[in-house]
Design a protein around this motif. Structure first.
Motif, PDB file in Angstrom:
ATOM      1  N   LEU A   1      -9.544   8.665   0.803  1.00  0.00           N
ATOM      2  CA  LEU A   1      -9.440   7.280   0.317  1.00  0.00           C
ATOM      3  C   LEU A   1      -9.051   6.091   1.338  1.00  0.00           C
ATOM      4  CD1 LEU A   1      -9.524   5.182  -2.178  1.00  0.00           C
ATOM      5  CD2 LEU A   1      -6.911   5.372  -2.522  1.00  0.00           C
ATOM      6  N   LEU A   2      -7.868   6.556   2.132  1.00  0.00           N
ATOM      7  CA  LEU A   2      -7.639   5.463   3.287  1.00  0.00           C
ATOM      8  C   LEU A   2      -8.732   5.391   4.223  1.00  0.00           C
ATOM      9  CD1 LEU A   2      -3.839   6.386   3.596  1.00  0.00           C
ATOM     10  CD2 LEU A   2      -4.882   4.895   2.140  1.00  0.00           C
TER      11      LEU A   2
ATOM     12  N   LEU B   1     -11.743   3.176   3.039  1.00  0.00           N
ATOM     13  CA  LEU B   1     -11.358   1.905   2.951  1.00  0.00           C
ATOM     14  C   LEU B   1     -11.445   1.456   4.260  1.00  0.00           C
ATOM     15  CD1 LEU B   1      -8.221   1.782   0.436  1.00  0.00           C
ATOM     16  CD2 LEU B   1     -10.512   0.679   0.252  1.00  0.00           C
TER      17      LEU B   1
ATOM     18  N   THR C   1     -15.069   0.972   5.994  1.00  0.00           N
ATOM     19  CA  THR C   1     -16.155   0.192   5.160  1.00  0.00           C
ATOM     20  C   THR C   1     -15.552  -1.541   5.317  1.00  0.00           C
ATOM     21  OG1 THR C   1     -15.151   0.712   3.270  1.00  0.00           O
ATOM     22  CG2 THR C   1     -17.009   1.969   3.843  1.00  0.00           C
ATOM     23  N   SER C   2     -14.548  -1.771   6.058  1.00  0.00           N
ATOM     24  CA  SER C   2     -14.217  -3.166   6.055  1.00  0.00           C
ATOM     25  C   SER C   2     -14.489  -3.745   7.591  1.00  0.00           C
ATOM     26  CB  SER C   2     -12.523  -3.104   6.029  1.00  0.00           C
ATOM     27  OG  SER C   2     -11.904  -2.387   7.106  1.00  0.00           O
TER      28      SER C   2
ATOM     29  N   TRP D   1     -19.424  -4.788  -0.662  1.00  0.00           N
ATOM     30  CA  TRP D   1     -18.303  -4.317  -0.755  1.00  0.00           C
ATOM     31  C   TRP D   1     -17.177  -4.367   0.326  1.00  0.00           C
ATOM     32  CZ3 TRP D   1     -14.525  -2.045  -2.965  1.00  0.00           C
ATOM     33  CH2 TRP D   1     -13.532  -1.255  -2.345  1.00  0.00           C
TER      34      TRP D   1
ATOM     35  N   ASN E   1     -13.246  -5.926  -0.017  1.00  0.00           N
ATOM     36  CA  ASN E   1     -12.397  -4.651   0.752  1.00  0.00           C
ATOM     37  C   ASN E   1     -10.975  -5.594   0.816  1.00  0.00           C
ATOM     38  OD1 ASN E   1     -10.879  -2.629   2.086  1.00  0.00           O
ATOM     39  ND2 ASN E   1     -12.934  -1.622   2.764  1.00  0.00           N
TER      40      ASN E   1
ATOM     41  N   CYS F   1       0.637  -1.272   0.108  1.00  0.00           N
ATOM     42  CA  CYS F   1       0.100  -0.094   0.070  1.00  0.00           C
ATOM     43  C   CYS F   1       0.832   1.362  -0.040  1.00  0.00           C
ATOM     44  CB  CYS F   1      -0.910  -0.069   1.149  1.00  0.00           C
ATOM     45  SG  CYS F   1      -2.189  -1.302   1.028  1.00  0.00           S
TER      46      CYS F   1
ATOM     47  N   TRP G   1      -4.497  -9.248  -3.396  1.00  0.00           N
ATOM     48  CA  TRP G   1      -4.213  -7.523  -3.317  1.00  0.00           C
ATOM     49  C   TRP G   1      -3.032  -7.137  -3.432  1.00  0.00           C
ATOM     50  CZ3 TRP G   1      -8.054  -4.561  -4.451  1.00  0.00           C
ATOM     51  CH2 TRP G   1      -9.326  -4.699  -4.470  1.00  0.00           C
TER      52      TRP G   1
END
Length: 262
Positions: free
Chosen positions: A184-185, A188, A191-192, A208, A212, A160, A240
């Motif tokens: 962005l970070l 993310l 929403t995990s 999602w 993720n 990352c 990923w």
């Protein structure tokens, strides 16, 4: 007049190691850098566990057992923005301009920065992990599971961090880099399944959350810390990592070449 040609027999990996050592040497004069890497995961672990854990799972101890390690990983994930900030500072002060006049691999210059930051992340991971242990967290997988989890977290953070390398190379100001973290970070992470169970999320959000990358990291961490054999969640995480590197390493090298010629 004579022309002098600079040559070197050192490969890109050795050059990257030299850049790593150069980046870490600054810690001796600025030890506050280590505090910067430490404070975000420390504050996230303590604040969410003590102030929100009881509301989420009845007691903060139960929440610590479920989400303590993943909260640390989330804090370290937010801290990767420092890679972009430090790279931007080096470019602004002309450090890379001087290095680029030497026969140094462009990849080694960037990889050395990432590797140095991973050492700092590992240090923060050990310290905050010790704090989690001190307030009551225990891993069923023992020290083997803890070590495997640390390796997985550092691997994911290193992948990352290349996204922040690209941001640091293309940003016009430090404020733009900070905006990247917020836009962005943070979405993310929140929403995990870093600190919530996926079944508690609305149906559209569950889809999602399952794809993720931070969910793959959280699930892998919980499996390893529980002493269980890794499975599909670990394969998803490795996929990923490979995808992130495949996208951001070439883009970062391209952005660096453009930066040198602009």
């Amino acid at each position: 007049m004579t022309t002098t040609t600079w040559t070197t027999t050192r490969g890109p990996l050795a050059q990257a190691a030299s850049m790593t050592a150069r980046s870490l040497a600054s810690v001796r004069n600025q030890p506050a850098q280590l505090v910067d890497y430490l404070m975000i995961p420390m504050m996230i672990l303590l604040s969410i566990t003590f102030f929100m854990g009881g509301q989420m799972m009845g007691t903060w101890q139960a929440f610590l057992d479920y989400a303590g390690p993943t909260l640390i990983a989330m804090g370290l994930f937010f801290a990767i923005v420092s890679t972009g900030l430090s790279l931007f500072a080096d470019l602004k002060t002309g450090v890379f301009d001087r290095l680029s006049a030497m026969p140094v691999s462009r990849f080694a210059l960037l990889a050395g920065r990432v590797a140095a930051d991973m050492v700092k992340h590992l240090w923060a991971l050990l310290i905050v992990g010790a704090v989690a242990f001190a307030i009551g967290y225990r891993a069923d997988g023992g020290w083997t599971g803890v070590a495997a989890t640390a390796v997985v977290v550092v691997l994911f953070l290193s992948a990352c961090s290349w996204s922040m390398v690209l941001v640091g190379l293309t940003a016009k100001s430090e404020e733009q880099i900070q905006t990247w973290m917020v836009s962005l970070l943070m979405p993310l992470a929140y929403t995990s399944t870093m600190f919530v169970e996926i079944e508690t999320l609305p149906e559209p959000v569950q889809w999602w959350a399952r794809v993720n990358p931070l969910t793959a990291l959280a699930d892998t961490m919980r499996v390893l810390l529980a002493g269980e054999a890794p499975g599909g969640e670990t394969l998803a995480l490795l996929g990923w990592c490979a995808a992130i590197l495949a996208v951001f390493v070439p883009l970062s090298l391209r952005a660096y070449r453009r930066r040198l010629t602009s």
